[in-house]
Design an enzyme around this catalytic site. Structure first.
Site, PDB file in Angstrom:
ATOM      1  N   TYR A   1      21.672  27.209  -5.139  1.00 19.44           N
ATOM      2  CA  TYR A   1      20.507  27.920  -4.599  1.00 19.44           C
ATOM      3  C   TYR A   1      19.972  28.849  -5.685  1.00 19.44           C
ATOM      4  O   TYR A   1      19.781  28.439  -6.819  1.00 19.44           O
ATOM      5  CB  TYR A   1      20.903  28.652  -3.309  1.00 19.44           C
ATOM      6  CG  TYR A   1      19.710  29.032  -2.464  1.00 19.44           C
ATOM      7  CD1 TYR A   1      18.759  28.071  -2.088  1.00 19.44           C
ATOM      8  CD2 TYR A   1      19.521  30.338  -2.043  1.00 19.44           C
ATOM      9  CE1 TYR A   1      17.658  28.414  -1.329  1.00 19.44           C
ATOM     10  CE2 TYR A   1      18.424  30.689  -1.271  1.00 19.44           C
ATOM     11  CZ  TYR A   1      17.498  29.721  -0.922  1.00 19.44           C
ATOM     12  OH  TYR A   1      16.404  30.062  -0.164  1.00 19.44           O
TER      13      TYR A   1
ATOM     14  N   LYS B   1      21.125   4.834  15.171  1.00 22.86           N
ATOM     15  CA  LYS B   1      20.463   4.116  14.086  1.00 22.86           C
ATOM     16  C   LYS B   1      20.824   4.745  12.745  1.00 22.86           C
ATOM     17  O   LYS B   1      21.115   4.050  11.766  1.00 22.86           O
ATOM     18  CB  LYS B   1      18.949   4.169  14.293  1.00 22.86           C
ATOM     19  CG  LYS B   1      18.184   3.148  13.499  1.00 22.86           C
ATOM     20  CD  LYS B   1      18.190   1.807  14.199  1.00 22.86           C
ATOM     21  CE  LYS B   1      17.265   0.814  13.557  1.00 22.86           C
ATOM     22  NZ  LYS B   1      17.144  -0.420  14.341  1.00 22.86           N
TER      23      LYS B   1
END
Length: 762
Positions: free
Chosen positions: A44, A99
């Site tokens: 970060y 999925k």
């Protein structure tokens, strides 16, 4: 069998599966370490600013510095959930999560599900257009027709990444693959078949478009909806997508359309096809009744009136399942890997043809295991590959990627397709990289003759056939020719077209040579000549080992029908240990990108210190032959004398013996596994001599070696190859009892790879 009997679970079990131990089926896992302040600074602020500037300067850099290139969004508004209808966006989330899980499980594609509450096509298009930059591809799912056509078409134009509505194209691709093979079996050509489609919705229209693109003539296709045949001039219930498939015909009903047809495709509803319709079709009809959860007609009903039919459904409890999971993971895998701008017709056709070709190949044992041992082979009941076929990941995407490259939609062409296939195999199979290294060496060396001692066994025949046809060497089957031929036919091989050498111990003209050789070895060990003759005639391990010993074969594979200890005893009657070698078993453990070698896992139960030294030297020698730099760690429950114990004393003495020898490998001990494998834990032991993580673990006893490898394998933490037999003068490998075809093939590969120590420079 009733529907209740076929259903493998209760509603309560399904709910519990989705709820426990953590609700849902997805989680986010970081790919970079987050253990220190420096890690956080790189991940970060401030480190993240560097790739931010790089991507701002070149948007394509997002593929290099973020997960975009392997990330697919699964998007739905829940208006056509499976066969359940419009139940809303939130209700579709379990399906969309599922999925996403399938993307990861079958093709190592990262995926996130996104559910939208709107039913307006314009709103869906706007949202997806604006978030599309995040992803490498968009998978639209369970959006009702006809809105789905417009949504997909417009997003394909607005976005520069693949947009794929799987409800349409996934079914179409698998259906087309099955049609290719069904036509081949029945002697038909695509351009000649007469096709009837019942249910021209999203999947139905996509199926028509695809099979026409593959060669089925438009005038030979009739589409039928709830109002009847789509004919030129019809206005009722029509739209622009249906109108594209209207033809000149005087047929108006489904029954009229089906009469004389070669192919009947159903994407409609349970009971739409009657036995009378099926009976009216052409000889050897092809019927894909794909309505879910219940087909238009069951295979039992079809068989009763047309036993000559080839039948497919959308269900897993019948043969020839038209299952979308065979398509979308591998289409996206290939498309993502070339950074394709779209999925076009050519890529879909390439996928269909690749699936058809794969179904004609010999089916691995892993597939049979998924089907409770039912052996599958190409024919009327197996025209579509199983979703559990482990070859799909490396077989299908290269065809898709090549089609993308050929049609100019690939932004990052693949230069070495063989290397790409190898990398695909490694994505889901941790053994692939290791085995590819070995097989590459075997194929680049002079071909070896490997004798398969149990040559009458069906699994051995299949492994021998794969060994030879893959170019790994010449396979020799030891057995009675008539029984070998009989079992060849059983596994789908034609003996006349299968160039495998077969030797019969009783009939071989080398029988006297082998008897003389073995009698000279055993005559002072209590064996009469007739005893030796009986061994050569009746014991295939003795015969096969004699072949190897006198140079008629380069290696031997056995063990499928007998225990390791029994086989090793039989082999050692014929073949001696290598000079300076130690007969032992070494297991190869592949886990989380690491390759570990564990010894001795099979031969010496409670080795003394001197034997531990021999085991370490043999392991180091053979690991170096496999292309690794050996770093040996002697395992113990104690750490450098704390606590003291009888077994740890032997380990400590083994290290002292090595200290007095001039060996060419690193070693250290005694220590527990965590200290051997994690250098960061060594602060309290600055005297340790290992320069990196150990890759050879020498266990203090056979039970520790065997239990540890089997435990790790059983928990799913690693894949284990072997144990590989080391230390014999000739190359012999012993498979686990009742080994699968793939395991037999792996051991044959190791037998072909093995070289005498003098050849290896040891």
């Amino acid at each position: 069998m009733s529907d209740a009997e076929k259903r493998a679970f209760t509603d309560e079990e399904a709910l519990a599966f989705h709820r426990y131990p953590t609700p849902g089926k997805l989680a986010v896992t970081p790919t970079k370490p987050m253990a220190t302040q420096r890690d956080l600074s790189l991940a970060y602020s401030p480190g993240v600013a560097v790739p931010v500037h790089a991507i701002a300067a070149d948007p394509d850099a997002a593929y290099d510095y973020t997960s975009k290139g392997n990330l697919v969004a699964v998007i739905s508004n829940g208006t056509a959930i499976l066969g359940l209808g419009d139940l809303g966006a939130l209700a579709s989330k379990p399906v969309m999560e599922g999925k996403s899980v399938l993307f990861k499980r079958f093709a190592d594609v990262d995926s996130i599900d996104i559910e939208m509450t709107t039913k307006e096509a314009d709103e869906i298009i706007t949202v997806v257009k604006n978030i599309g930059v995040t992803f490498g591809g968009i998978n639209l799912e369970d959006i009702k027709s006809p809105e789905c056509f417009r949504i997909e078409t417009e997003l394909q134009e607005l976005l520069d990444i693949p947009v794929f509505h799987d409800d349409q194209h996934g079914t179409a691709i698998i259906c087309a693959a099955g049609l290719i093979n069904a036509c081949a079996i029945t002697g038909r050509k695509l351009e000649d078949v007469k096709v009837v489609l019942n249910g021209p919705g999203a999947a139905g229209i996509a199926s028509l478009e695809l099979i026409k693109a593959m060669g089925v003539r438009p005038e030979n296709v009739l589409a039928v909806d709830s109002k009847g045949v789509l004919y030129e001039g019809r206005t009722e219930g029509m739209n622009q997508w249906k109108s594209a498939h209207a033809v000149k015909t005087d047929k108006r009903t489904l029954a009229e359309a089906v009469a004389g047809a070669d192919v009947l495709l159903g994407l409609s509803a349970k009971g739409a096809f009657t036995p009378e319709m099926i009976a009216s079709m052409a000889p050897n009809p092809i019927i894909f009744a794909m309505a879910n959860p219940d087909p238009e007609i069951t295979p039992e009903e079809v068989k009763a009136v047309r036993p000559d039919a080839i039948m497919g459904t959308g269900r897993s409890d019948y043969p020839n399942q038209v299952n979308n999971v065979l398509g979308f993971p591998y289409i996206f895998r290939g498309a993502l890997d070339v950074r394709a701008r779209r999925v076009n017709h050519e890529m879909k056709i390439a996928c269909a043809r690749a699936l058809a070709e794969l179904a004609r190949e010999d089916v691995p044992d892993e597939v049979a295991a998924a089907y409770h041992g039912r052996q599958l082979k190409f024919g009327p009941d197996y025209i579509i590959p199983s979703a559990f076929d482990p070859r799909l990941i490396w077989y299908i995407p290269p065809f898709v990627a090549q089609a993308a490259m050929d049609t100019g939609v690939a932004r990052k062409p693949i230069e070495d397709m063989d290397a790409y296939r190898a990398s695909l195999a490694q994505r889901l199979d941790p053994t692939a990289a290791f085995l590819q290294r070995i097989s590459g060496s075997v194929m680049s060396s002079p071909q070896k003759r490997v004798v398969f001692a149990e040559g009458e066994e069906p699994s051995v025949i299949r492994a021998a056939y794969a060994f030879q046809t893959q170019g790994l060497g010449q396979a020799i089957l030891c057995g009675r020719e008539n029984l070998v031929h009989q079992n060849m036919k059983l596994v789908g091989l034609n003996p006349d077209d299968t160039p495998l050498e077969i030797v019969n111990a009783r009939l071989s003209d080398k029988n006297p040579v082998y008897v003389d050789f073995l009698y000279e070895r055993l005559q002072r060990k209590g064996y009469l000549r007739r005893d030796v003759q009986r061994l050569i005639n009746q014991d295939r391990n003795s015969f096969a080992a004699a072949m190897v010993a006198v140079g008629d074969a380069d290696g031997m594979v056995t063990g499928v029908t007998r225990s390791f200890d029994q086989v090793l005893e039989e082999v050692r009657r014929v073949i001696d240990p290598a000079p300076g070698g130690r007969v032992m078993g070494m297991s190869i453990v592949l886990a989380k990108g690491h390759t570990l070698f564990i010894a001795d896992t099979n031969v010496t139960e409670l080795p003394e210190a001197e034997e531990l030294v021999e085991i370490a030297c043999e392991a180091a020698r053979d690991v170096r032959k496999l292309g690794f730099t050996p770093r040996v760690a002697f395992m113990s429950y104690s750490t450098f004398g704390n606590p003291m114990g009888t077994r740890s004393d032997k380990v400590r003495k083994a290290v002292e013996i090595l200290d007095s020898m001039k060996v060419d490998f690193e070693y250290e001990g005694e220590m527990p596994p965590e200290l051997a494998l994690d250098p960061s834990l060594r602060a309290n032991y600055p005297f340790m001599r290992l320069t990196d993580s150990a890759n050879i673990l020498i266990m203090p006893a056979i039970h520790a070696a065997s239990i540890s490898t089997k435990l790790v394998q059983s928990l799913g933490g690693a894949t284990v190859i072997g144990p590989v037999l080391l230390g014999l003068e000739k190359s012999v490998q012993i498979c686990p009892l009742s080994a699968s075809v793939s395991k037999i093939l792996n051991m044959a590969l190791m037998a072909a790879y093995d070289r005498p120590l003098a050849e290896a420079g040891a």
